[in-house]
Design a protein around this motif. Structure first.
Motif, PDB file in Angstrom:
ATOM      1  N   ARG A  76      -0.794  -4.869   5.185  1.00 13.92           N
ATOM      2  CA  ARG A  76      -1.861  -3.969   5.627  1.00 13.92           C
ATOM      3  C   ARG A  76      -1.935  -2.764   4.685  1.00 13.92           C
ATOM      4  NH1 ARG A  76      -4.184  -3.077  10.687  1.00 13.92           N
ATOM      5  NH2 ARG A  76      -5.800  -1.467  10.478  1.00 13.92           N
ATOM      6  N   GLY A  77      -0.787  -2.274   4.269  1.00 11.64           N
ATOM      7  CA  GLY A  77      -0.768  -1.162   3.325  1.00 11.64           C
ATOM      8  C   GLY A  77      -1.429  -1.512   2.004  1.00 11.64           C
ATOM      9  N   LEU A  78      -1.219  -2.742   1.555  1.00  9.96           N
ATOM     10  CA  LEU A  78      -1.839  -3.186   0.304  1.00  9.96           C
ATOM     11  C   LEU A  78      -3.367  -3.158   0.391  1.00  9.96           C
ATOM     12  CD1 LEU A  78       0.498  -6.129  -0.737  1.00  9.96           C
ATOM     13  CD2 LEU A  78      -0.083  -4.158  -2.164  1.00  9.96           C
ATOM     14  N   LYS A  79      -3.899  -3.409   1.561  1.00  8.77           N
ATOM     15  CA  LYS A  79      -5.359  -3.385   1.722  1.00  8.77           C
ATOM     16  C   LYS A  79      -5.922  -1.978   1.545  1.00  8.77           C
ATOM     17  CE  LYS A  79      -5.651  -7.394   4.805  1.00  8.77           C
ATOM     18  NZ  LYS A  79      -6.026  -7.882   6.169  1.00  8.77           N
ATOM     19  N   HIS A  80      -5.098  -0.976   1.829  1.00 13.24           N
ATOM     20  CA  HIS A  80      -5.551   0.409   1.724  1.00 13.24           C
ATOM     21  C   HIS A  80      -5.175   1.050   0.390  1.00 13.24           C
ATOM     22  CE1 HIS A  80      -6.851   0.998   5.955  1.00 13.24           C
ATOM     23  NE2 HIS A  80      -5.970   0.034   6.196  1.00 13.24           N
ATOM     24  N   ALA A  81      -4.235   0.471  -0.327  1.00 15.56           N
ATOM     25  CA  ALA A  81      -3.752   1.066  -1.575  1.00 15.56           C
ATOM     26  C   ALA A  81      -4.809   0.968  -2.672  1.00 15.56           C
ATOM     27  CB  ALA A  81      -2.467   0.363  -2.015  1.00 15.56           C
ATOM     28  N   THR A  82      -4.942   2.020  -3.471  1.00 12.94           N
ATOM     29  CA  THR A  82      -5.989   2.063  -4.496  1.00 12.94           C
ATOM     30  C   THR A  82      -5.458   2.203  -5.917  1.00 12.94           C
ATOM     31  OG1 THR A  82      -6.233   4.477  -4.307  1.00 12.94           O
ATOM     32  CG2 THR A  82      -7.591   3.104  -2.844  1.00 12.94           C
ATOM     33  N   ALA A  83      -4.155   2.422  -6.089  1.00 13.80           N
ATOM     34  CA  ALA A  83      -3.608   2.673  -7.427  1.00 13.80           C
ATOM     35  C   ALA A  83      -3.359   1.374  -8.190  1.00 13.80           C
ATOM     36  CB  ALA A  83      -2.307   3.465  -7.317  1.00 13.80           C
ATOM     37  N   ASP A  84      -3.134   1.520  -9.489  1.00 15.54           N
ATOM     38  CA  ASP A  84      -2.852   0.363 -10.339  1.00 15.54           C
ATOM     39  C   ASP A  84      -1.439  -0.169 -10.127  1.00 15.54           C
ATOM     40  OD1 ASP A  84      -5.368   0.424 -11.490  1.00 15.54           O
ATOM     41  OD2 ASP A  84      -4.747   1.741 -13.126  1.00 15.54           O
ATOM     42  N   TYR A  85      -0.537   0.682  -9.636  1.00 17.90           N
ATOM     43  CA  TYR A  85       0.837   0.250  -9.351  1.00 17.90           C
ATOM     44  C   TYR A  85       1.163   0.513  -7.885  1.00 17.90           C
ATOM     45  CZ  TYR A  85       2.370  -1.018 -14.030  1.00 17.90           C
ATOM     46  OH  TYR A  85       2.521  -1.663 -15.228  1.00 17.90           O
ATOM     47  N   ILE A  86       1.976  -0.384  -7.331  1.00 18.46           N
ATOM     48  CA  ILE A  86       2.364  -0.337  -5.925  1.00 18.46           C
ATOM     49  C   ILE A  86       3.875  -0.136  -5.821  1.00 18.46           C
ATOM     50  CG2 ILE A  86       2.440  -1.602  -3.742  1.00 18.46           C
ATOM     51  CD1 ILE A  86      -0.415  -0.991  -4.673  1.00 18.46           C
ATOM     52  N   GLY A  87       4.297   0.797  -4.972  1.00 15.07           N
ATOM     53  CA  GLY A  87       5.704   0.944  -4.628  1.00 15.07           C
ATOM     54  C   GLY A  87       5.875   0.744  -3.132  1.00 15.07           C
ATOM     55  N   ILE A  88       7.080   0.422  -2.713  1.00 13.20           N
ATOM     56  CA  ILE A  88       7.401   0.250  -1.296  1.00 13.20           C
ATOM     57  C   ILE A  88       8.620   1.100  -0.983  1.00 13.20           C
ATOM     58  CG2 ILE A  88       8.107  -1.375   0.514  1.00 13.20           C
ATOM     59  CD1 ILE A  88       6.779  -3.593  -1.224  1.00 13.20           C
ATOM     60  N   VAL A  89       8.547   1.898   0.064  1.00 18.88           N
ATOM     61  CA  VAL A  89       9.695   2.691   0.502  1.00 18.88           C
ATOM     62  C   VAL A  89       9.971   2.347   1.962  1.00 18.88           C
ATOM     63  CG1 VAL A  89      10.540   5.018   1.014  1.00 18.88           C
ATOM     64  CG2 VAL A  89       9.327   4.583  -1.128  1.00 18.88           C
ATOM     65  N   GLU A  90      11.223   2.077   2.276  1.00 18.21           N
ATOM     66  CA  GLU A  90      11.589   1.835   3.663  1.00 18.21           C
ATOM     67  C   GLU A  90      11.805   3.188   4.347  1.00 18.21           C
ATOM     68  OE1 GLU A  90      14.659  -1.120   3.977  1.00 18.21           O
ATOM     69  OE2 GLU A  90      13.322  -2.659   3.147  1.00 18.21           O
ATOM     70  N   PRO A  91      11.314   3.355   5.578  1.00 16.94           N
ATOM     71  CA  PRO A  91      11.209   4.687   6.179  1.00 16.94           C
ATOM     72  C   PRO A  91      12.523   5.323   6.599  1.00 16.94           C
ATOM     73  CG  PRO A  91      10.558   3.014   7.758  1.00 16.94           C
ATOM     74  CD  PRO A  91      10.758   2.301   6.449  1.00 16.94           C
ATOM     75  N   ASP A  92      13.621   4.576   6.567  1.00 12.07           N
ATOM     76  CA  ASP A  92      14.913   5.193   6.834  1.00 12.07           C
ATOM     77  C   ASP A  92      15.671   5.481   5.536  1.00 12.07           C
ATOM     78  OD1 ASP A  92      15.263   2.517   6.319  1.00 12.07           O
ATOM     79  OD2 ASP A  92      16.522   2.101   8.062  1.00 12.07           O
ATOM     80  N   ASP A  93      14.971   5.387   4.405  1.00  6.49           N
ATOM     81  CA  ASP A  93      15.542   5.719   3.102  1.00  6.49           C
ATOM     82  C   ASP A  93      14.850   6.961   2.547  1.00  6.49           C
ATOM     83  OD1 ASP A  93      17.048   3.385   3.332  1.00  6.49           O
ATOM     84  OD2 ASP A  93      15.631   2.184   2.184  1.00  6.49           O
TER      85      ASP A  93
END
Length: 328
Positions: A76-93
């Motif tokens: 779902r986040g990918l559908k909203h992301a607009t940048a050329d690069y994607i990162g993922i962060v886990e929320p307890d980190d």
């Protein structure tokens, strides 16, 4: 201004850690970021924290949805992301303030590779009096540093925890290969197949030999927090499906893949009843997909992993493999 990196944070009931996570992401010394916070139906107040941060910083995109699991939240986040690069962060980190600038600059130096990856800090025994930090086990072990390479040349990452969050991924690369998270209920170790698919498909990987991400480990060295054994064998079989679909034959990749399979067999041996019919059937499926000679002759697969694997290989099968090796 279009952001350079979209950082997706899949969030579910992590109120004690969420503010630190968001503060660390927003403190990046590269301001051209977009932070897509996907609230996966939280019930503990995490939703209010997201909205409060979104109200104060326009770089945050707040997405609220019904609970569907880690994979669905990332997608779902990918559908909203607009940048050329994607990162993922886990929320307890949390992340180093230089992380995304460092990875982005590496991408620019090397012609926008498919994946740019760093090392990370292990926050061991997190939340206890014994909490301490150790570097990722692959720090200083990857042979190609700050230069493009392919996984077949150095598959060191496959021998370690699937740290998909210590990287950025070129969005057009993910779209070209239709790479998305497996939408498995709960957490479900969806990072396993994502790691294999991204790294094996990548035409170019660039590695930055610095720990830039802080990964909390709440239960070090045990699978006892995994109550469903299908998560363990299911994700390895998913990875093997990717290996088969991509027709991967590179010895280094297969060695790393078999190493993980043997490690997961050890988990199943230690924490579950391997005589249970369903578990036994899936262990048999795993063993059938692992090359006996590749495991036994490997200099990188630990002996305890080899022992866990051999426990499920019959004596006649071992003899057949040995004879096959001799007369090749």
């Amino acid at each position: 201004m279009k952001p350079n990196v979209s950082i997706i944070i899949p969030i579910y009931n992590v109120k004690p850690f969420l503010e630190q996570c968001l503060e660390s992401v927003l403190a990046q010394d590269m301001p051209e970021i977009e932070v897509v916070c996907v609230d996966d139906g939280s019930t503990d107040g995490s939703s209010d924290i997201i909205d409060r941060f979104a109200a104060r910083d326009e770089r945050i995109v707040a997405v609220h949805k019904e609970n569907g699991g880690y994979g669905k939240a990332v997608n779902r986040g990918l559908k909203h992301a607009t940048a050329d690069y994607i990162g993922i962060v886990e929320p307890d980190d949390y992340v180093d303030p230089t992380m995304y600038r460092t990875l982005w600059e590496a991408a620019q130096r090397h012609g926008c590779p498919d994946v740019v990856k760093a090392a990370y800090w292990r926050v061991c025994a997190a939340g206890t009096e014994e909490e301490h930090m150790l570097p990722a086990n692959y720090l200083h072990c990857v042979s190609k540093v700050d230069e493009p390479f392919q996984l077949a040349e150095d598959a060191e990452f496959l021998f370690h925890h699937p740290s998909i969050w210590s990287a950025i991924y070129r969005r057009s690369f993910l779209d070209e290969h239709n790479i998305r998270m497996r939408e498995i209920p709960g957490a479900g170790w969806a990072d396993n197949p994502f790691l294999m698919e991204t790294l094996a498909e990548a035409r170019t990987i660039v590695y930055v030999d610095e720990p830039l991400y802080f990964y909390r480990e709440f239960n070090v060295g045990s699978s006892s927090n995994v109550k469903d054994p299908s998560i363990i064998y299911g994700r390895w079989l998913d990875m093997d499906d990717i290996v088969k679909a991509q027709h991967i034959t590179a010895p280094r990749i297969l060695e790393g893949h078999y190493n993980r399979g043997c490690a997961y067999l050890e988990m199943l041996n230690d924490d579950f009843d391997v005589e249970d019919p369903e578990i036994k059937r899936n262990i048999k499926a795993m063993v059938a997909r692992i090359d006996y000679n590749a495991v036994i002759t490997s200099q990188k697969i630990p002996q305890n992993y080899k022992d866990a694997y051999q426990r499920h290989v019959s004596a006649p099968a071992r003899l057949t493999h040995k004879i096959g090796r001799v007369f090749k």
